[in-house]
Design a protein around this motif. Structure first.
Motif, PDB file in Angstrom:
ATOM      1  N   LYS A   7       0.840  -1.208   0.000  1.00 31.13           N
ATOM      2  CA  LYS A   7       0.000   0.000   0.000  1.00 31.13           C
ATOM      3  C   LYS A   7       0.869   1.250   0.000  1.00 31.13           C
ATOM      4  O   LYS A   7       0.544   2.242  -0.676  1.00 31.13           O
ATOM      5  CB  LYS A   7      -0.918  -0.007   1.221  1.00 31.13           C
ATOM      6  CG  LYS A   7      -1.950   1.121   1.210  1.00 31.13           C
ATOM      7  CD  LYS A   7      -2.905   0.991   0.051  1.00 31.13           C
ATOM      8  CE  LYS A   7      -3.960   2.093   0.075  1.00 31.13           C
ATOM      9  NZ  LYS A   7      -4.849   2.028  -1.108  1.00 31.13           N
ATOM     10  N   GLU A  10       2.079   1.706  -3.501  1.00 31.98           N
ATOM     11  CA  GLU A  10       0.998   2.231  -4.341  1.00 31.98           C
ATOM     12  C   GLU A  10       0.860   3.737  -4.159  1.00 31.98           C
ATOM     13  O   GLU A  10       0.746   4.499  -5.136  1.00 31.98           O
ATOM     14  CB  GLU A  10      -0.314   1.538  -3.986  1.00 31.98           C
ATOM     15  CG  GLU A  10      -1.519   2.042  -4.776  1.00 31.98           C
ATOM     16  CD  GLU A  10      -2.806   1.362  -4.355  1.00 31.98           C
ATOM     17  OE1 GLU A  10      -3.230   0.420  -5.051  1.00 31.98           O
ATOM     18  OE2 GLU A  10      -3.389   1.786  -3.330  1.00 31.98           O
ATOM     19  N   LYS A  16      -1.079   1.071  -9.007  1.00 30.12           N
ATOM     20  CA  LYS A  16      -1.999   0.282  -8.202  1.00 30.12           C
ATOM     21  C   LYS A  16      -1.326  -0.987  -7.668  1.00 30.12           C
ATOM     22  O   LYS A  16      -0.506  -1.605  -8.354  1.00 30.12           O
ATOM     23  CB  LYS A  16      -3.232  -0.101  -9.018  1.00 30.12           C
ATOM     24  CG  LYS A  16      -4.096   1.092  -9.437  1.00 30.12           C
ATOM     25  CD  LYS A  16      -4.749   1.730  -8.226  1.00 30.12           C
ATOM     26  CE  LYS A  16      -5.713   2.840  -8.638  1.00 30.12           C
ATOM     27  NZ  LYS A  16      -6.293   3.515  -7.456  1.00 30.12           N
ATOM     28  N   ALA A  17      -1.706  -1.364  -6.462  1.00 34.03           N
ATOM     29  CA  ALA A  17      -1.131  -2.565  -5.837  1.00 34.03           C
ATOM     30  C   ALA A  17      -1.340  -3.787  -6.725  1.00 34.03           C
ATOM     31  O   ALA A  17      -0.444  -4.641  -6.845  1.00 34.03           O
ATOM     32  CB  ALA A  17      -1.755  -2.789  -4.459  1.00 34.03           C
TER      33      ALA A  17
END
Length: 293
Positions: A7, A10, A16-17
């Motif tokens: 996270k 990200e 995005k993860a």
């Protein structure tokens, strides 16, 4: 060494993860370790690599191509981007990479290039302040540590002080007092407004951050002050803010007082007649027109 969750990656990279996991599985881009509870975590080196790779991908590089580059090749391609005309977001992304790497020279060189191209004010408006907005977010979620924030703050503070010195005028016909109340420690915006005041031809008395109110009461008679400028940034109760403003109105009852900051916008306190809200740089320039005009 610091460790980051997916996270964190990200948030810092803008990737995005889910995409990061695909890049790991398909291209072997990163090699996270796992905690005893099987949670992925990443090192400083992996964060740096992802930041550089994400910058290249955002500027049109194919991940399949970038993934086979070694660290030196990735750095070379990032340097090539630096030689091109980057968008404001691209500049901010590069500044973040420099921050994570504690790369003082590259950070300062990039800002100097932007200042040469756009001018000092525009560089701070389009790159430096948006960067600090991101840093504020990263700080809240724990994705950066204090040394990184201090590293960036000290470089930008030095640039502001140096730029302000070029406009210093101790014989100006009007003066402005700049200060932050006790407990307010984020002074970069205050330094920037001081720079604008100096550029407009004012003499400034700069007290900086964390100034006890008692010190303000001792200024009367020691210095000729025409205007006062302060900001309220940290969280504060509405009643406490209004009480402080009323105390200021007593000390500076014959002065023009200008206030700005997130707490002024949020709480909208009642202001004495000699107080004005400065919503942004445009409003500041309106109220602090050039003394030469």
């Amino acid at each position: 060494m610091n460790f980051y969750t997916i996270k964190d990656l990200e948030t810092l990279s803008g990737i995005k993860a889910h995409t990061i996991r695909i890049w790991e599985k398909r291209y072997g881009l990163l090699e996270p370790e796992r905690t005893t509870t099987n949670i992925r975590y990443y090192s400083d080196d992996e964060l740096r690599k992802l930041l550089n790779v994400s910058m290249l991908v955002k500027h049109g590089y194919k991940i399949s191509k970038v993934s086979v580059f070694d660290s030196e090749q990735i750095q070379q391609e990032v340097l090539k981007l630096n030689e091109k005309s980057l968008s404001s977001q691209g500049v901010i992304d590069q500044l973040i990479v420099c921050m994570v790497n504690f790369d003082h020279r590259s950070f300062e060189d990039l800002l100097e290039q932007q200042i040469e191209k756009l001018g000092f004010e525009e560089t701070f408006m389009t790159a430096v302040f948006p960067l600090f907005e991101k840093i504020g977010l990263y700080w809240q979620i724990g994705s950066i540590f204090p040394a990184q924030e201090h590293f960036v703050s000290n470089i930008t503070r030095h640039l502001l002080v140096r730029a302000s010195a070029a406009y210093a005028n101790h014989d100006a016909s009007a003066s402005v007092l700049f200060f932050l109340k006790e407990g307010e420690l984020h002074e970069l915006s205050l330094l920037f407004y001081q720079f604008l005041a100096l550029k407009a031809g004012y003499k400034t008395i700069y007290l900086g951050q964390n100034v006890p109110f008692e010190d303000l009461t001792k200024l009367d008679g020691l210095q000729e002050i025409d205007r006062v400028f302060t900001a309220f940034i940290n969280g504060i109760e509405a009643a406490e803010l209004e009480e402080y403003i009323q105390k200021m109105s007593v000390v500076f009852k014959r002065k023009k007082v200008f206030v700005t900051g997130a707490q002024i916008a949020l709480l909208k306190p009642k202001l004495p007649s000699n107080f004005k809200v400065v919503a942004d740089v445009r409003a500041f320039k309106k109220y602090f027109g050039s003394l030469g005009d």
